[in-house]
Design an enzyme around this catalytic site. Structure first.
Site, PDB file in Angstrom:
ATOM      1  N   HIS A 115       0.848  -1.198   0.000  1.00  0.00           N
ATOM      2  CA  HIS A 115       0.000   0.000   0.000  1.00  0.00           C
ATOM      3  C   HIS A 115       0.880   1.243   0.000  1.00  0.00           C
ATOM      4  CE1 HIS A 115      -3.470  -2.634   1.538  1.00  0.00           C
ATOM      5  NE2 HIS A 115      -3.569  -2.427   0.236  1.00  0.00           N
TER       6      HIS A 115
ATOM      7  N   GLU B 166       1.727   3.630   3.028  1.00  0.00           N
ATOM      8  CA  GLU B 166       2.145   3.012   4.298  1.00  0.00           C
ATOM      9  C   GLU B 166       3.674   3.002   4.377  1.00  0.00           C
ATOM     10  OE1 GLU B 166      -0.232  -0.604   4.415  1.00  0.00           O
ATOM     11  OE2 GLU B 166      -2.081   0.554   4.219  1.00  0.00           O
TER      12      GLU B 166
ATOM     13  N   HIS C  52       2.233  -3.768   6.822  1.00  0.00           N
ATOM     14  CA  HIS C  52       1.263  -2.705   6.526  1.00  0.00           C
ATOM     15  C   HIS C  52       1.218  -1.750   7.709  1.00  0.00           C
ATOM     16  CE1 HIS C  52      -0.933  -4.447   2.968  1.00  0.00           C
ATOM     17  NE2 HIS C  52      -0.226  -5.492   3.368  1.00  0.00           N
TER      18      HIS C  52
ATOM     19  N   GLU D 203       0.174  -5.164  10.908  1.00  0.00           N
ATOM     20  CA  GLU D 203      -0.281  -3.783  10.800  1.00  0.00           C
ATOM     21  C   GLU D 203       0.490  -3.012  11.867  1.00  0.00           C
ATOM     22  OE1 GLU D 203      -2.473  -2.385   8.707  1.00  0.00           O
ATOM     23  OE2 GLU D 203      -3.806  -3.959   8.007  1.00  0.00           O
TER      24      GLU D 203
HETATM   25  C1  NO5 Z   1      -4.904  -4.735   5.125  1.00  0.00           C
HETATM   26  C2  NO5 Z   1      -5.036  -6.046   5.902  1.00  0.00           C
HETATM   27  C3  NO5 Z   1      -6.420  -6.341   6.418  1.00  0.00           C
HETATM   28  C4  NO5 Z   1      -4.496  -7.245   5.166  1.00  0.00           C
HETATM   29  C5  NO5 Z   1      -5.775  -4.726   3.877  1.00  0.00           C
HETATM   30  O1  NO5 Z   1      -5.357  -1.144   6.368  1.00  0.00           O
HETATM   31  S1  NO5 Z   1      -4.760  -2.098   5.456  1.00  0.00           S
HETATM   32  O2  NO5 Z   1      -5.160  -1.898   4.098  1.00  0.00           O
HETATM   33  N1  NO5 Z   1      -3.190  -1.941   5.573  1.00  0.00           N
HETATM   34  N2  NO5 Z   1      -5.221  -3.618   5.949  1.00  0.00           N
HETATM   35  O3  NO5 Z   1      -6.949  -4.354   3.960  1.00  0.00           O
HETATM   36  O4  NO5 Z   1      -5.255  -5.082   2.828  1.00  0.00           O
HETATM   37 ZN    ZN Z   2      -2.001  -1.836   3.949  1.00  0.00          ZN
END
Ligand code: NO5
Ligand code: ZN
Ligand code: CA
Length: 410
Positions: free
Chosen positions: A174, A177, A299, A372
């Site tokens: 992402h 991030e 993430h 996360e």
């Molecule tokens: C992720 C995780 C749930 C794998 C996603 O907020 S995030 O986008 N980093 N969370 O939704 O891909």
């Molecule tokens: Zn993410």
């Protein structure tokens, strides 16, 4: 409860309205509605959070039933009508502009002023080149392929040799991030710089092959900091962008855990592996599948340790026995015990389909987690963009967990 069907009728209504207004003079045309950053309360269950995601809003973080979401006024109204409480933190673009202002002079190509401690793609590449040059005996820089815009998808390989059990670390799927890229750099620097002096590091490196991909989505992260302002960008840069973490070819688009609307933040793309980035990383893993045993995809944010499956709420299912689920839980909890994150199955947060953990485990039986990272709660924009002063403490925080996932590669 929101449903996907209602989401689509809302979209259809919006599209109809756009057709009507298109016949009015340009001067009267309404600009795209400003998106707001909201704190959303009342999302206590996975089903509720999945419903929020399916309303088309951008979920940035989740803690104790409170979500940090970016939504249009229409989306906010619809969520309120469905029983959620939303408090607007501010106008998203204004908050981004404010957060980007910084304290000093902006240097072209860099992060916004005050956040220069983060590494741009060029700076990350230079760090990897330096690690490979300074530690040529144990570290090698290569690439698994190119991004849509032609950037190398850098891979730093440390240690072992091809016959040693492999562990993979991936970062920056992402775009915004950015703390995760720093996490991968921390791993690179710790296992290269520490090799000569720290016997524990030496033992881990000698016994394993450590693969690190710091930028899975370099086009997105470069776009996100372009012009010295943060853009709040999540996706790739092909077309309107695809959520790379919904683009993997395992149960792709199967289960309401992604969107088929190209404008949505969780758009799964026109087909599995439509994105050159996910396709290239997958091809690399496919070609090392006998060797790679464990994986963490980093993430931000919410401070969670997540394991598969994301596509189903069931703990055990085809491809996940009781015994396997227990190993995910045991190792996940052990890692969470070292960094203070909350351990849970990915779908306990919300349903996702086509994510990297489901693919890595579902296809190759790689013990694959998502972390996360910091912060737990995202007040204002700090969830997306913690100040660079946080990089040191929030990356070293995961050292012990990283050691555990290396240990588990056997
Ligand atoms: C992720 C995780 C749930 C794998 C996603 O907020 S995030 O986008 N980093 N969370 O939704 O891909
Ligand atoms: Zn993410
Ligand atoms: Ca700073």
């Amino acid at each position: 409860m929101l449903t996907r069907r209602r989401t689509w009728s809302a979209l259809a209504a919006a599209a109809g309205l756009a057709l009507l207004t298109a016949t009015t003079p340009i001067a009267d045309a309404q600009p795209a509605p400003a998106r707001g950053l909201y704190s959303l309360q009342g999302a206590h269950t996975s089903a509720q959070r999945t419903a929020v995601a399916n309303a088309g809003v951008d979920i940035a973080g989740s803690s104790d039933g409170t979500l940090s979401v970016v939504a249009t006024p229409e989306q906010a109204a619809s969520l309120r009508a469905n029983g959620f409480t939303l408090n607007q933190v501010g106008d998203f673009d204004q908050l981004l502009a404010q957060r980007s202002k910084g304290t000093g002079v902006y240097r072209a190509g860099d992060f916004p002023s005050g956040d220069e401690g983060y590494h741009t793609y060029a700076e990350t590449t230079a760090e990897l080149q330096k690690a490979a040059k300074d530690h040529g005996d144990i570290a090698k820089l290569s690439s698994v392929g190119k991004s849509f815009e032609g950037r190398e998808l850098n891979l730093l390989t440390i240690g072992g040799g091809d016959n040693k059990p492999g562990v993979l670390f991936t970062c920056n799927q992402h775009a915004r991030e950015h703390l995760t890229t720093e996490m991968c750099l921390r791993i690179v620097n710790r296992f290269t710089d520490g090799y000569a002096t720290d016997p524990k590091i030496k033992e881990m490196v000698d016994g394993h092959t450590i693969y690190v991909i710091p930028n899975v989505n370099p086009d997105g992260s470069e776009y996100d900091i372009s012009g010295g302002e943060y853009h709040g960008w999540r996706k790739t840069r092909q077309g309107q962008g695809v959520d790379p973490n919904r683009n993997w070819d395992y149960k792709w688009a199967c289960c309401g855990g992604s969107s088929d609307n190209p404008g949505a933040e969780d758009y799964h793309g026109p087909s599995a592996f439509s994105e050159p980035e996910t396709k290239a990383v997958a091809a690399f893993v496919d070609s090392h599948a006998q060797q790679i045993k464990t994986h963490i995809d980093f993430h931000t944010f919410s401070e969670l340790v997540l394991w598969p499956f994301g596509f189903t709420e069931d703990d055990t299912t085809e491809g996940m026995t009781q015994e396997e689920a227990k190993r995910f839980q045991d190792v996940g909890k052990e890692m969470a015990g070292t960094n203070g994150y909350t351990p849970e199955q990915s779908s306990d947060l919300y349903i996702t389909d086509g994510d990297v953990n489901d693919w890595a485990w579902g296809k190759h039986k790689i013990l694959s987690y998502t972390f996360e990272m910091y912060p737990k709660n995202g007040g204002g924009l700090d969830g997306f963009y913690p100040p660079d002063e946080k990089i040191g403490e929030q990356t070293t925080r995961n050292d012990a967990a990283v050691d555990i996932i290396i240990r588990e590669a056997k």
